[in-house]
Motif scaffolding. Structure first.
Motif, PDB file in Angstrom:
ATOM      1  N   ILE A 162      27.891  25.071 -26.627  1.00 17.03           N
ATOM      2  CA  ILE A 162      29.043  24.496 -25.781  1.00 17.03           C
ATOM      3  C   ILE A 162      28.980  25.257 -24.471  1.00 17.03           C
ATOM      4  O   ILE A 162      29.206  24.698 -23.375  1.00 17.03           O
ATOM      5  CB  ILE A 162      30.291  25.067 -26.582  1.00 17.03           C
ATOM      6  CG1 ILE A 162      30.369  24.128 -27.906  1.00 17.03           C
ATOM      7  CG2 ILE A 162      31.573  24.661 -25.866  1.00 17.03           C
ATOM      8  CD1 ILE A 162      31.449  24.556 -29.036  1.00 17.03           C
ATOM      9  N   LEU A 163      28.662  26.482 -24.555  1.00 19.86           N
ATOM     10  CA  LEU A 163      28.689  27.545 -23.284  1.00 19.86           C
ATOM     11  C   LEU A 163      27.821  27.057 -22.287  1.00 19.86           C
ATOM     12  O   LEU A 163      27.886  26.965 -21.348  1.00 19.86           O
ATOM     13  CB  LEU A 163      28.310  29.001 -23.428  1.00 19.86           C
ATOM     14  CG  LEU A 163      29.380  29.769 -23.911  1.00 19.86           C
ATOM     15  CD1 LEU A 163      29.109  31.262 -24.223  1.00 19.86           C
ATOM     16  CD2 LEU A 163      30.469  29.968 -22.844  1.00 19.86           C
ATOM     17  N   ASP A 164      26.417  26.450 -22.687  1.00 18.75           N
ATOM     18  CA  ASP A 164      25.381  26.110 -21.905  1.00 18.75           C
ATOM     19  C   ASP A 164      25.920  24.759 -21.156  1.00 18.75           C
ATOM     20  O   ASP A 164      25.338  24.469 -20.106  1.00 18.75           O
ATOM     21  CB  ASP A 164      24.148  25.572 -22.810  1.00 18.75           C
ATOM     22  CG  ASP A 164      23.145  25.329 -21.990  1.00 18.75           C
ATOM     23  OD1 ASP A 164      22.386  26.212 -21.205  1.00 18.75           O
ATOM     24  OD2 ASP A 164      22.595  24.207 -21.750  1.00 18.75           O
ATOM     25  N   VAL A 165      26.826  24.115 -21.780  1.00 21.16           N
ATOM     26  CA  VAL A 165      27.661  22.949 -21.249  1.00 21.16           C
ATOM     27  C   VAL A 165      28.400  23.381 -19.858  1.00 21.16           C
ATOM     28  O   VAL A 165      28.681  22.797 -19.170  1.00 21.16           O
ATOM     29  CB  VAL A 165      28.246  22.014 -22.211  1.00 21.16           C
ATOM     30  CG1 VAL A 165      28.739  20.617 -21.537  1.00 21.16           C
ATOM     31  CG2 VAL A 165      27.102  21.393 -23.158  1.00 21.16           C
ATOM     32  N   SER A 166      29.326  24.298 -20.353  1.00 18.96           N
ATOM     33  CA  SER A 166      30.370  24.747 -19.606  1.00 18.96           C
ATOM     34  C   SER A 166      30.330  25.768 -18.756  1.00 18.96           C
ATOM     35  O   SER A 166      30.976  25.976 -17.919  1.00 18.96           O
ATOM     36  CB  SER A 166      31.889  24.696 -20.673  1.00 18.96           C
ATOM     37  OG  SER A 166      31.408  25.836 -21.594  1.00 18.96           O
ATOM     38  N   ALA A 167      29.322  26.843 -18.770  1.00 13.79           N
ATOM     39  CA  ALA A 167      29.551  27.972 -17.948  1.00 13.79           C
ATOM     40  C   ALA A 167      28.266  28.115 -16.911  1.00 13.79           C
ATOM     41  O   ALA A 167      27.467  27.135 -17.039  1.00 13.79           O
ATOM     42  CB  ALA A 167      29.092  29.191 -19.114  1.00 13.79           C
ATOM     43  N   SER A 168      28.313  28.951 -16.125  1.00 15.09           N
ATOM     44  CA  SER A 168      27.453  29.004 -15.053  1.00 15.09           C
ATOM     45  C   SER A 168      26.306  29.946 -15.481  1.00 15.09           C
ATOM     46  O   SER A 168      26.472  30.633 -16.373  1.00 15.09           O
ATOM     47  CB  SER A 168      28.233  29.615 -13.844  1.00 15.09           C
ATOM     48  OG  SER A 168      28.530  30.970 -13.841  1.00 15.09           O
ATOM     49  N   PRO A 209      27.124  19.656 -28.781  1.00 16.12           N
ATOM     50  CA  PRO A 209      27.816  18.670 -27.928  1.00 16.12           C
ATOM     51  C   PRO A 209      27.039  17.425 -27.615  1.00 16.12           C
ATOM     52  O   PRO A 209      27.679  16.280 -27.788  1.00 16.12           O
ATOM     53  CB  PRO A 209      28.053  19.385 -26.506  1.00 16.12           C
ATOM     54  CG  PRO A 209      27.838  21.159 -26.843  1.00 16.12           C
ATOM     55  CD  PRO A 209      26.858  21.026 -27.969  1.00 16.12           C
ATOM     56  N   LEU A 242      31.874  17.375 -27.763  1.00 16.47           N
ATOM     57  CA  LEU A 242      32.451  18.627 -27.449  1.00 16.47           C
ATOM     58  C   LEU A 242      33.612  19.101 -28.433  1.00 16.47           C
ATOM     59  O   LEU A 242      33.730  20.145 -28.917  1.00 16.47           O
ATOM     60  CB  LEU A 242      32.955  18.647 -26.006  1.00 16.47           C
ATOM     61  CG  LEU A 242      33.139  20.173 -25.321  1.00 16.47           C
ATOM     62  CD1 LEU A 242      31.753  20.873 -25.338  1.00 16.47           C
ATOM     63  CD2 LEU A 242      33.605  19.940 -23.923  1.00 16.47           C
ATOM     64  N   LYS A 251      33.624  22.159 -31.361  1.00 17.32           N
ATOM     65  CA  LYS A 251      34.489  23.327 -31.385  1.00 17.32           C
ATOM     66  C   LYS A 251      35.307  23.523 -32.634  1.00 17.32           C
ATOM     67  O   LYS A 251      35.426  24.445 -33.285  1.00 17.32           O
ATOM     68  CB  LYS A 251      35.607  23.011 -30.373  1.00 17.32           C
ATOM     69  CG  LYS A 251      35.223  23.410 -28.852  1.00 17.32           C
ATOM     70  CD  LYS A 251      36.249  23.069 -27.893  1.00 17.32           C
ATOM     71  CE  LYS A 251      35.720  23.150 -26.436  1.00 17.32           C
ATOM     72  NZ  LYS A 251      36.446  23.358 -25.215  1.00 17.32           N
ATOM     73  N   SER A 275      33.549  30.106 -26.836  1.00 15.23           N
ATOM     74  CA  SER A 275      33.501  28.723 -26.422  1.00 15.23           C
ATOM     75  C   SER A 275      34.562  27.792 -26.258  1.00 15.23           C
ATOM     76  O   SER A 275      34.599  26.711 -25.932  1.00 15.23           O
ATOM     77  CB  SER A 275      32.625  27.811 -27.719  1.00 15.23           C
ATOM     78  OG  SER A 275      33.234  28.111 -28.705  1.00 15.23           O
ATOM     79  N   ARG A 276      35.908  28.743 -26.172  1.00 13.92           N
ATOM     80  CA  ARG A 276      37.125  27.914 -26.097  1.00 13.92           C
ATOM     81  C   ARG A 276      37.566  27.700 -24.545  1.00 13.92           C
ATOM     82  O   ARG A 276      37.112  28.105 -23.889  1.00 13.92           O
ATOM     83  CB  ARG A 276      38.169  28.597 -26.784  1.00 13.92           C
ATOM     84  CG  ARG A 276      37.868  28.861 -28.319  1.00 13.92           C
ATOM     85  CD  ARG A 276      38.652  29.942 -28.988  1.00 13.92           C
ATOM     86  NE  ARG A 276      39.810  29.095 -29.337  1.00 13.92           N
ATOM     87  CZ  ARG A 276      41.370  29.476 -29.404  1.00 13.92           C
ATOM     88  NH1 ARG A 276      41.314  30.794 -28.758  1.00 13.92           N
ATOM     89  NH2 ARG A 276      42.009  28.758 -29.799  1.00 13.92           N
TER      90      ARG A 276
END
Lengths: 301, 301
Positions: B230-236, B256, B261, B265, B300-301
């Motif tokens: 999830i983080l790989d999709v949403s974080a920098s 995801p 997504l 979660k 991941s939230r």
């Protein structure tokens, strides 16, 4: 030449027998290795079951026999573990970014057959499996822990891998005899030393016997590498099952390059004598070990 | 969200403390590792001492503490061994022929800093050293042998490496949830499971406790990987300390991508609950473990 302890023909038969025992131990251990990824298993088996001489594995079996008169079941597992570590080291050393070899044991190297990623992972899995085998198959936990310690020290960053790092650094650097001895001691001889000690542990050797076997393994291992250097100069690729003349091509430092061919042969001879002397407290059950040092030496004559 | 067992601030402090203990164990073990080649040691230390979160190592320490009320000396060595194996896996996975990553833990990957040959050998040496540490540092041979068996199984060809092989094979193959679960279970969760079990062994856990810790480690490990996807999709990249969005770029299968997504979660939430349930027979000494599963999820939230 020194005396023969057993005839060369008999020795060849004994080595073939020991290699057969090592091979069946390896096949059996790999078969029992449940849950392993099938593509990975194919790559591991490809390199592990290629026709190697199994000298290190045979040394484990014979050192056990020299100590207690028989080949204990644990010695077969230990011989398998030693050959797994040896095979992993070949798979990784052959990689394009290391020695970049195409042929090994008479067949394409692992990365040529399965690709570089799989060869890296197959090597990793063989190394890991060696320690699993010792932890699972050796029922005496004290012995298992000792065997793992000996094998890890010999093959790790203060042993075989240190030798490989120095070997890479030594290319084209024109290092002398001291560096050559460092490389050969670490890259090759420590694994022979470990094989001899591990055989002794499996046979229930005394401290003195372990110390003698350590001296024997180290001398045979160094002699083996000197003979290997001589062979690389004088034998064909077909005879070797790998690319001949590569050492010179890669400007690796070798005994013939540093001290000349005649002196290299003298050193190999001295090491064979030293190996045999190390076994002076052992009886006739160690004759196959004595003959091994002569046979390894005679490869290069 | 489920209840908090300890506050997030307190948890952060405890994790920092555990990471500090793991780091000093690693530095001490590497320092004691006599005879290691200096160039090799530099590459090993570079990757080993990079600022990792040490979650696996912390899990070893905390599972030991949950069982016996204190962090036994053996648990520190075991935590070090687990982090060595984890680090070797990162060094090899980052190689050009595998994931081809340039950044890791906020610094250039090992092969970017030291070259590919040295990165392969440093990984090999870290893996080997992990087993040496367990064999040498754990004075109870029965425990040492069990720890080595657990670590080798989790990280070998039927564990972490199997996951990596499937991960490579799964790229662009469009595999479904079943393949995804196989990859995450093997590549990530089995090492968390091993960390929990190893902590238990160091604390002298009963069979039932080991079984509970196994369930806990597996659930946390799977949840951690789902959260990571999830983080790989949403974080920098800066937040991650490694290249973000790489999974999608390499068309790796992720939660995801396969279930969306929201469902990802939900799965992460369920796994946190499952992890906490696994610890129902443990008292308040396990609260840090309970909170760990909540904290990993909340990433991941």
């Amino acid at each position: 030449m020194t005396e023969q302890y057993i005839s060369s023909d008999e020795f060849k038969g004994l080595l073939a027998g020991a290699a057969g025992q090592v091979n069946s131990a390896l096949a059996c251990l790999l078969e029992k290795h449940a849950g392993i990824h099938s593509d990975l298993k194919r790559a591991m088996a490809y390199s592990l079951e290629a026709p190697g001489k199994r000298i290190r594995g045979a040394m484990v079996l014979w050192c056990c026999e020299a100590v207690c008169g028989e080949i204990m079941p644990g010695a077969k597992a230990a011989a398998g573990a030693v050959e797994m570590v040896h095979t992993y080291s070949l798979v990784h050393d052959d990689l394009p970014s290391l020695d970049d070899d195409d042929m090994r044991r008479g067949q394409p190297t692992c990365h040529k057959a399965f690709g570089e990623a799989m060869a890296i992972l197959a090597g990793d899995a063989l190394l890991t499996f060696a320690f699993e085998v010792l932890a699972v198959e050796i029922s005496d936990a004290e012995a298992a822990s000792k065997l793992i310690s000996v094998l890890a020290k010999a093959s790790g960053g203060a042993g075989m891998i240190a030798g490989q790092v120095a070997d890479i650094a030594g290319e084209k650097s024109g290092g002398g005899l001291e560096m050559l001895e460092y490389i050969h001691t670490n890259k090759t001889a420590k694994m022979f030393e470990a094989a001899a000690v591990m055989g002794g542990i499996c046979g229930g050797a005394s401290k003195e016997q372990i110390s003698d076997l350590r001296g024997y393994g180290m001398a045979v291992g160094l002699g083996f590498q000197v003979a290997d250097d001589i062979l690389d100069v004088s034998a064909s690729s077909e005879e070797l099952g790998k690319t001949a003349g590569k050492d010179a091509m890669q400007e690796k430092i070798t005994y013939p390059a540093v001290v000349g061919l005649d002196e290299s042969k003298r050193i190999a001879n001295d090491l064979a004598d030293k190996a045999i002397e190390s076994l002076s407290s052992f009886d006739g059950k160690a004759d196959v070990l004595r003959q091994l040092s002569i046979e390894l030496l005679s490869r290069s004559r």
